[in-house]
Design a protein around this motif. Structure first.
Motif, PDB file in Angstrom:
ATOM      1  N   TYR A 101       5.770  10.818  -5.741  1.00  0.00           N
ATOM      2  CA  TYR A 101       6.860  10.827  -5.101  1.00  0.00           C
ATOM      3  C   TYR A 101       7.148   9.365  -4.362  1.00  0.00           C
ATOM      4  N   VAL A 102       8.348   8.956  -4.603  1.00  0.00           N
ATOM      5  CA  VAL A 102       8.693   7.820  -3.925  1.00  0.00           C
ATOM      6  C   VAL A 102       9.932   8.014  -3.207  1.00  0.00           C
ATOM      7  N   ARG A 103      10.096   7.661  -1.742  1.00  0.00           N
ATOM      8  CA  ARG A 103      11.197   8.056  -0.815  1.00  0.00           C
ATOM      9  C   ARG A 103      11.572   6.741  -0.511  1.00  0.00           C
ATOM     10  N   VAL A 104      12.860   6.538  -0.417  1.00  0.00           N
ATOM     11  CA  VAL A 104      13.552   5.080  -0.085  1.00  0.00           C
ATOM     12  C   VAL A 104      14.512   5.564   0.928  1.00  0.00           C
ATOM     13  N   ASP A 105      14.272   4.723   1.969  1.00  0.00           N
ATOM     14  CA  ASP A 105      15.321   4.756   3.201  1.00  0.00           C
ATOM     15  C   ASP A 105      16.344   3.675   3.132  1.00  0.00           C
ATOM     16  N   LEU A 106      17.391   3.989   2.388  1.00  0.00           N
ATOM     17  CA  LEU A 106      18.525   2.760   2.311  1.00  0.00           C
ATOM     18  C   LEU A 106      19.010   2.318   3.668  1.00  0.00           C
ATOM     19  N   ALA A 107      19.281   3.198   4.560  1.00  0.00           N
ATOM     20  CA  ALA A 107      19.552   2.817   5.748  1.00  0.00           C
ATOM     21  C   ALA A 107      18.652   1.796   6.521  1.00  0.00           C
ATOM     22  N   THR A 108      17.473   1.749   6.142  1.00  0.00           N
ATOM     23  CA  THR A 108      16.587   0.772   6.862  1.00  0.00           C
ATOM     24  C   THR A 108      16.301  -0.528   5.900  1.00  0.00           C
ATOM     25  N   VAL A 109      16.511  -0.265   4.665  1.00  0.00           N
ATOM     26  CA  VAL A 109      16.277  -1.239   3.465  1.00  0.00           C
ATOM     27  C   VAL A 109      17.623  -2.179   3.806  1.00  0.00           C
ATOM     28  N   ASN A 110      18.673  -1.644   3.743  1.00  0.00           N
ATOM     29  CA  ASN A 110      20.104  -2.345   3.833  1.00  0.00           C
ATOM     30  C   ASN A 110      20.361  -2.953   5.349  1.00  0.00           C
ATOM     31  N   GLN A 111      19.352  -3.710   5.927  1.00  0.00           N
ATOM     32  CA  GLN A 111      19.734  -4.323   7.087  1.00  0.00           C
ATOM     33  C   GLN A 111      19.516  -5.853   6.947  1.00  0.00           C
ATOM     34  N   GLY A 112      19.494  -6.380   5.843  1.00  0.00           N
ATOM     35  CA  GLY A 112      19.539  -7.995   5.845  1.00  0.00           C
ATOM     36  C   GLY A 112      20.776  -8.559   5.257  1.00  0.00           C
ATOM     37  N   VAL A 113      20.468  -9.571   4.853  1.00  0.00           N
ATOM     38  CA  VAL A 113      21.871 -10.277   4.371  1.00  0.00           C
ATOM     39  C   VAL A 113      21.964 -10.229   2.984  1.00  0.00           C
ATOM     40  N   ASP A 114      21.117  -9.649   2.190  1.00  0.00           N
ATOM     41  CA  ASP A 114      21.266  -9.323   0.699  1.00  0.00           C
ATOM     42  C   ASP A 114      20.757  -7.853   0.347  1.00  0.00           C
ATOM     43  N   ASP A 115      21.468  -6.839   0.282  1.00  0.00           N
ATOM     44  CA  ASP A 115      20.711  -5.687   0.165  1.00  0.00           C
ATOM     45  C   ASP A 115      20.271  -5.447  -1.070  1.00  0.00           C
ATOM     46  N   GLU A 116      20.875  -6.002  -2.164  1.00  0.00           N
ATOM     47  CA  GLU A 116      20.517  -5.681  -3.595  1.00  0.00           C
ATOM     48  C   GLU A 116      18.950  -6.338  -3.714  1.00  0.00           C
ATOM     49  N   ILE A 117      19.084  -7.555  -3.489  1.00  0.00           N
ATOM     50  CA  ILE A 117      17.609  -7.986  -3.235  1.00  0.00           C
ATOM     51  C   ILE A 117      16.548  -7.229  -2.551  1.00  0.00           C
ATOM     52  N   ASP A 118      17.005  -6.878  -1.232  1.00  0.00           N
ATOM     53  CA  ASP A 118      16.144  -6.074  -0.667  1.00  0.00           C
ATOM     54  C   ASP A 118      15.680  -4.789  -1.393  1.00  0.00           C
ATOM     55  N   GLN A 119      16.645  -3.971  -1.916  1.00  0.00           N
ATOM     56  CA  GLN A 119      16.285  -2.852  -2.677  1.00  0.00           C
ATOM     57  C   GLN A 119      15.394  -2.974  -3.983  1.00  0.00           C
ATOM     58  N   THR A 120      15.661  -4.151  -4.682  1.00  0.00           N
ATOM     59  CA  THR A 120      14.852  -4.550  -5.844  1.00  0.00           C
ATOM     60  C   THR A 120      13.519  -4.852  -5.231  1.00  0.00           C
ATOM     61  N   ILE A 121      13.276  -5.717  -4.174  1.00  0.00           N
ATOM     62  CA  ILE A 121      11.870  -6.150  -3.703  1.00  0.00           C
ATOM     63  C   ILE A 121      11.271  -4.568  -3.400  1.00  0.00           C
ATOM     64  N   THR A 122      11.749  -3.914  -2.541  1.00  0.00           N
ATOM     65  CA  THR A 122      11.422  -2.713  -2.193  1.00  0.00           C
ATOM     66  C   THR A 122      10.964  -1.710  -3.379  1.00  0.00           C
ATOM     67  N   THR A 123      11.914  -1.642  -4.274  1.00  0.00           N
ATOM     68  CA  THR A 123      11.447  -0.495  -5.439  1.00  0.00           C
ATOM     69  C   THR A 123      10.318  -1.287  -6.237  1.00  0.00           C
ATOM     70  N   CYS A 124      10.287  -2.544  -6.619  1.00  0.00           N
ATOM     71  CA  CYS A 124       9.337  -3.042  -7.252  1.00  0.00           C
ATOM     72  C   CYS A 124       7.846  -2.801  -6.377  1.00  0.00           C
ATOM     73  N   HIS A 125       8.092  -3.043  -5.210  1.00  0.00           N
ATOM     74  CA  HIS A 125       6.664  -2.721  -4.577  1.00  0.00           C
ATOM     75  C   HIS A 125       6.379  -1.305  -4.630  1.00  0.00           C
ATOM     76  N   GLU A 126       7.067  -0.207  -4.499  1.00  0.00           N
ATOM     77  CA  GLU A 126       6.715   0.923  -4.508  1.00  0.00           C
ATOM     78  C   GLU A 126       6.628   1.335  -5.974  1.00  0.00           C
ATOM     79  N   PHE A 127       7.024   0.760  -7.035  1.00  0.00           N
ATOM     80  CA  PHE A 127       6.583   1.028  -8.335  1.00  0.00           C
ATOM     81  C   PHE A 127       5.264   0.558  -8.623  1.00  0.00           C
ATOM     82  N   GLY A 128       4.636  -0.758  -7.841  1.00  0.00           N
ATOM     83  CA  GLY A 128       3.410  -1.042  -7.745  1.00  0.00           C
ATOM     84  C   GLY A 128       2.405  -0.035  -7.507  1.00  0.00           C
TER      85      GLY A 128
END
Length: 173
Positions: A101-128
């Motif tokens: 089970y993978v849980r993503v906290d978008l409120a925490t992820v989306n705090q930077g300057v480029d949320d889409e890149i943040d989300q893709t890095i985070t989901t790639c990391h969790e897929f790993g």
């Protein structure tokens, strides 16, 4: 030198159980996050020998259960996301994870300057993690912990390095 395989010790993912590596989206996953989970599956796992299959229905039990169930919501620790093996094969002991089970906290992820890149890095990391990769890599790929307040834009941060593909993921699958 190869990184240690994940050991299901709370910091790393366990060995995955089989190919194909299927994933589904829980009802809490927003359309925005869904796009980046799909991008991570394509960007990171597509160049490997793993057959990554999206399943529109999450099968939560039985022999054909979905390997990775994605959810979205608050994580009290302030972490961006976490991966947890819900079905660790210990009887008989195979040291494999049948379902993560993978849980993503978008409120925490989306705090930077480029949320889409943040989300893709985070989901790639969790897929790993669901593919058995651990933290602490120095391979300049998505398994390194990078800052989400100013994410690196280079494509390598949204993929796995040749080291992780050739020395870990492909031999496992």
């Amino acid at each position: 030198m190869a990184d240690e395989w994940g050991s299901q010790d709370g910091n790393t993912g366990a060995h995955p159980d089989e190919d194909p590596h299927s994933y589904c989206l829980g009802s809490s996953v927003s359309a925005d996050l869904e796009e980046n989970i799909d991008a991570a599956a394509w960007n990171a796992l597509d160049p490997t020998q793993v057959n990554v299959n999206y399943s529109s229905t999450c099968q939560l039990t039985g022999a054909g259960e979905t390997d990775v169930v994605w959810t979205q919501g608050n994580i009290a620790s302030g972490a961006l996301a976490w991966t947890d093996c819900d079905d660790y094969e210990s009887d008989p002991p195979t040291n494999q994870c049948d379902q993560n089970y993978v849980r993503v906290d978008l409120a925490t992820v989306n705090q930077g300057v480029d949320d889409e890149i943040d989300q893709t890095i985070t989901t790639c990391h969790e897929f790993g993690h669901t593919a058995g990769l651990s933290h602490g890599s120095t391979q300049d790929d998505c398994m390194e912990n990078v800052s989400t307040s100013n994410p690196p834009n280079a494509l390598k941060w949204r993929r796995y390095s040749a080291h992780h593909i050739d020395d870990h993921i492909n031999p496992w699958f």
